[in-house]
Design a protein around this motif. Sequence first.
Motif, short mmCIF file in Angstrom:
data_model
loop_
_atom_site.label_atom_id
_atom_site.label_comp_id
_atom_site.label_asym_id
_atom_site.label_seq_id
_atom_site.Cartn_x
_atom_site.Cartn_y
_atom_site.Cartn_z
N LYS A 176 19.88 12.81 -38.63
CA LYS A 176 21.29 13.23 -38.63
C LYS A 176 22.05 12.55 -37.49
CE LYS A 176 20.50 17.69 -40.87
NZ LYS A 176 20.55 19.16 -40.76
N VAL A 177 21.37 12.30 -36.38
CA VAL A 177 22.01 11.59 -35.27
C VAL A 177 22.24 10.14 -35.64
CG1 VAL A 177 21.68 10.77 -32.90
CG2 VAL A 177 21.13 13.14 -33.49
N ILE A 178 21.25 9.53 -36.30
CA ILE A 178 21.36 8.13 -36.70
C ILE A 178 22.49 7.95 -37.73
CG2 ILE A 178 20.19 6.23 -37.90
CD1 ILE A 178 17.56 7.25 -36.70
N SER A 179 22.61 8.90 -38.64
CA SER A 179 23.65 8.82 -39.68
C SER A 179 25.03 9.18 -39.15
CB SER A 179 23.30 9.75 -40.83
OG SER A 179 23.34 11.12 -40.42
N GLY A 180 25.11 9.71 -37.96
CA GLY A 180 26.39 10.09 -37.39
C GLY A 180 26.80 11.52 -37.67
N GLU A 181 25.97 12.25 -38.39
CA GLU A 181 26.29 13.64 -38.71
C GLU A 181 26.27 14.51 -37.46
OE1 GLU A 181 24.57 17.26 -41.55
OE2 GLU A 181 23.89 15.20 -41.84
N LYS A 182 25.40 14.18 -36.51
CA LYS A 182 25.32 14.91 -35.25
C LYS A 182 25.41 13.92 -34.09
CE LYS A 182 22.64 18.95 -36.75
NZ LYS A 182 23.71 19.93 -36.40
N HIS A 183 25.94 14.41 -32.96
CA HIS A 183 26.07 13.57 -31.77
C HIS A 183 24.70 13.39 -31.12
CE1 HIS A 183 27.39 12.21 -27.77
NE2 HIS A 183 28.51 11.81 -28.40
N LYS A 184 24.51 12.23 -30.49
CA LYS A 184 23.21 11.94 -29.87
C LYS A 184 22.87 12.92 -28.75
CE LYS A 184 25.03 8.52 -26.60
NZ LYS A 184 24.91 7.11 -26.11
N ASP A 185 23.90 13.50 -28.11
CA ASP A 185 23.63 14.44 -27.02
C ASP A 185 22.97 15.73 -27.50
OD1 ASP A 185 24.63 12.70 -25.18
OD2 ASP A 185 26.61 13.64 -25.03
N THR A 186 23.03 15.99 -28.81
CA THR A 186 22.39 17.20 -29.32
C THR A 186 20.87 17.10 -29.26
OG1 THR A 186 22.38 16.40 -31.63
CG2 THR A 186 24.33 17.63 -30.89
N LEU A 187 20.35 15.88 -29.07
CA LEU A 187 18.90 15.69 -28.95
C LEU A 187 18.38 16.05 -27.56
CD1 LEU A 187 18.45 12.29 -30.84
CD2 LEU A 187 17.75 14.54 -31.66
N LYS A 188 19.28 16.09 -26.58
CA LYS A 188 18.86 16.37 -25.21
C LYS A 188 18.47 17.84 -25.07
CE LYS A 188 21.78 12.82 -23.11
NZ LYS A 188 22.89 12.56 -22.14
N ILE A 189 17.37 18.06 -24.34
CA ILE A 189 16.88 19.42 -24.10
C ILE A 189 16.72 19.62 -22.60
CG2 ILE A 189 15.05 21.08 -24.51
CD1 ILE A 189 14.35 19.58 -27.05
N GLU A 190 17.30 20.66 -22.09
CA GLU A 190 17.08 21.10 -20.72
C GLU A 190 16.56 22.53 -20.77
OE1 GLU A 190 20.41 18.53 -18.21
OE2 GLU A 190 20.58 20.71 -18.40
N GLN A 191 15.38 22.71 -20.20
CA GLN A 191 14.74 24.02 -20.34
C GLN A 191 13.95 24.36 -19.09
OE1 GLN A 191 12.65 24.58 -24.08
NE2 GLN A 191 11.11 25.85 -23.09
N ILE A 192 14.00 25.62 -18.70
CA ILE A 192 13.19 26.10 -17.59
C ILE A 192 11.83 26.53 -18.13
CG2 ILE A 192 12.94 27.86 -15.80
CD1 ILE A 192 15.93 27.91 -15.50
N LEU A 193 10.80 25.88 -17.63
CA LEU A 193 9.44 26.18 -18.10
C LEU A 193 8.81 27.25 -17.23
CD1 LEU A 193 7.92 22.66 -18.84
CD2 LEU A 193 8.93 24.26 -20.45
N THR A 194 8.20 28.19 -17.87
CA THR A 194 7.42 29.21 -17.16
C THR A 194 5.96 29.17 -17.58
OG1 THR A 194 7.95 30.87 -18.85
CG2 THR A 194 9.42 30.72 -16.94
N ARG A 195 5.67 28.34 -18.57
CA ARG A 195 4.30 28.30 -19.09
C ARG A 195 3.97 26.90 -19.60
NH1 ARG A 195 2.10 32.66 -23.56
NH2 ARG A 195 -0.14 32.38 -23.17
N THR A 196 2.80 26.42 -19.24
CA THR A 196 2.31 25.12 -19.72
C THR A 196 0.86 25.29 -20.15
OG1 THR A 196 1.58 24.44 -17.51
CG2 THR A 196 3.83 23.85 -18.15
N SER A 197 0.32 24.24 -20.76
CA SER A 197 -1.08 24.27 -21.19
C SER A 197 -1.77 23.00 -20.72
CB SER A 197 -1.19 24.39 -22.71
OG SER A 197 -0.56 23.28 -23.35
N LEU A 198 -3.07 23.10 -20.48
CA LEU A 198 -3.86 21.96 -20.02
C LEU A 198 -4.81 21.51 -21.12
CD1 LEU A 198 -4.86 23.09 -16.41
CD2 LEU A 198 -2.91 21.69 -17.11
N GLU A 199 -4.96 20.21 -21.24
CA GLU A 199 -5.93 19.63 -22.17
C GLU A 199 -6.89 18.77 -21.36
OE1 GLU A 199 -4.15 17.63 -25.45
OE2 GLU A 199 -2.98 19.38 -26.11
N VAL A 200 -8.17 19.10 -21.45
CA VAL A 200 -9.20 18.40 -20.68
C VAL A 200 -10.04 17.54 -21.61
CG1 VAL A 200 -11.16 18.64 -19.11
CG2 VAL A 200 -9.28 20.29 -19.02
N THR A 201 -10.19 16.28 -21.24
CA THR A 201 -11.04 15.35 -21.98
C THR A 201 -12.24 14.99 -21.12
OG1 THR A 201 -9.13 14.38 -23.13
CG2 THR A 201 -11.17 13.11 -23.13
#
Length: 286
Positions: free
Chosen positions: A125-150
């Motif tokens: 929708k951003v590529i087609s012009g239906e939505k502005h590119k700024d709508t893809l930006k995310i700003e979020q306060i994280l309180t939880r993450t996960s770890l992946e161990v290899t």
Amino acid sequence: SEVPPSLASHIQNDPHAWVDNRPPAERDPDTDTVDLPSQGQFYGFGPLQISPLRGRTIAKFHRAYLENKLRFTVEAISSTLNGVSAFDLTPADFYYLMYWHKSRNIGSTNTMIEGRCGDADHQKKVISGEKHKDTLKIEQILTRTSLEVTDLPIIDVRSFQERLPGYTLGVETMRDVVESSEIVTQMVEEATTDDGIDLFKDESTEFIWLAERAGFIVPHGEDQSFLAKIRVIADMSPEDINVLDQYIAAVTAYGVSEFANIKCKECGALTKVKLSFDALSFLPGN
């Protein structure tokens, strides 16, 4: 613990008669046993005995951050290990221990993160012009993450060593990383003019290329410094460098990564992002 009175006289004659040989994790409830992602393949010891952080440890982390010196961070982690120096650990194992401490001793912290929505329909929708590119930006306060161990698969180092008979293969340790960072810092300081011009920039990419490989070679002779390893890499043939790169890829295919799910306010889609980790900003608020 207090020695039984009946054994006191015997112990005075034989000070080794009353020795608690249990591992620290069995003697101290605050001590834990930790298996490393490398599975200990590069060391002469098994699982680590690790103690929780203390105020003096936090103080050294703070000093590392203020003075921008990785050495103090490694010293701080090393002080939590029983009979093992963190300088002798590989970077992947070292960072795993930092994450271990972070999850058990520091807990969750609020961190602001910026990301980009990964939803395919939203992006179309951003590529087609239906939505502005700024709508893809995310700003979020994280309180939880996960770890992946290899974990590292069992590596046959001999097969690589046979292809590099003129060299002795090793693995990069935190001692190599610290020495490399200190050399770079010194070179930058010596190359910076009074006008603030950094004359080291033109040479930095060359040094970094050599430094990325130097830790995986053990120099012949008494000089085992990081600069000695740099000199070995600098004189290697392109063919040998190619084999060395294959070896490095094989022995570094393990470690820990931190991820988080961020939610797009526009479309509600969840996007999984990988978070970066800086040893010097280990403490919350740094």
